[in-house]
Design a protein around this motif. Structure first.
Motif, PDB file in Angstrom:
ATOM      1  N   TRP A  36       0.860  -1.183   0.000  1.00 47.46           N
ATOM      2  CA  TRP A  36       0.000   0.000   0.000  1.00 47.46           C
ATOM      3  C   TRP A  36       0.899   1.237   0.000  1.00 47.46           C
ATOM      4  CZ3 TRP A  36      -5.177   0.330  -0.611  1.00 47.46           C
ATOM      5  CH2 TRP A  36      -5.946  -0.810  -0.395  1.00 47.46           C
ATOM      6  N   ARG A  38       0.619   5.766  -0.595  1.00 49.86           N
ATOM      7  CA  ARG A  38      -0.318   6.883  -0.605  1.00 49.86           C
ATOM      8  C   ARG A  38       0.361   8.103  -1.194  1.00 49.86           C
ATOM      9  NH1 ARG A  38      -0.801   8.225   5.914  1.00 49.86           N
ATOM     10  NH2 ARG A  38       1.193   9.324   6.129  1.00 49.86           N
ATOM     11  N   ARG A  45       4.781   9.980  -3.902  1.00 51.73           N
ATOM     12  CA  ARG A  45       4.133   8.772  -3.406  1.00 51.73           C
ATOM     13  C   ARG A  45       4.928   8.210  -2.231  1.00 51.73           C
ATOM     14  NH1 ARG A  45       1.356   5.010  -7.798  1.00 51.73           N
ATOM     15  NH2 ARG A  45       0.494   7.100  -8.142  1.00 51.73           N
ATOM     16  N   TYR A  95      -4.889   6.527  -1.648  1.00 52.62           N
ATOM     17  CA  TYR A  95      -4.204   5.292  -1.267  1.00 52.62           C
ATOM     18  C   TYR A  95      -4.271   4.303  -2.425  1.00 52.62           C
ATOM     19  CZ  TYR A  95      -3.700   6.800   3.545  1.00 52.62           C
ATOM     20  OH  TYR A  95      -3.324   7.472   4.676  1.00 52.62           O
ATOM     21  N   GLY A 117      -6.517   3.671  -7.131  1.00 52.23           N
ATOM     22  CA  GLY A 117      -6.475   4.482  -5.919  1.00 52.23           C
ATOM     23  C   GLY A 117      -7.842   4.736  -5.316  1.00 52.23           C
TER      24      GLY A 117
END
Length: 124
Positions: A36, A38, A45, A95, A117
């Protein structure tokens, strides 16, 4: 080929919780590590957490998420979850989940497949 679809984002107050889901297509999903990441507006990122597939190893987390976020997977459902607790306004971001073969990485460039996302907004 693996296709990923995230869901579960939304608007939550500070201190609240959300659970994100990342559903994958592909019958060999269990061999893929999933991460994961974000991205907040105007920022690069950022790694959040990652979990291996069939290979051994405990999940990893970015320092700022340790103790608040928890990653898990259900290979029977081709799904990886990100449980987020004690959310803060600075957790506001889009995310993304991503997949790569076998072993996880904290580097976004190591991942081959990405979802579109899901937006998480934490109000103060």
């Amino acid at each position: 080929q693996v296709q990923l679809v995230e869901s579960g984002g939304g608007l939550v107050q500070a201190g609240g919780s959300l659970r994100l889901s990342c559903v994958a297509t592909g019958h060999t999903f269990n061999r893929y590590a999933v991460g994961w990441f974000r991205q907040a507006p105007g920022k690069s990122r950022e790694f959040v957490s990652a979990i291996n597939g069939i290979t051994a190893g405990s999940p990893i987390y970015a320092d700022s998420m340790k103790g608040r976020f928890s990653i898990s997977r259900d290979n029977a459902k081709n799904t990886v979850y990100l449980e987020m607790n004690s959310l803060k306004p600075e957790d506001t971001a889009v995310y993304y989940c991503a997949a790569r073969d076998l072993f996880y990485s904290g580097e976004s460039t190591a991942y081959d497949y990405w979802g579109q996302g899901t937006q998480v907004t934490v109000s103060s």
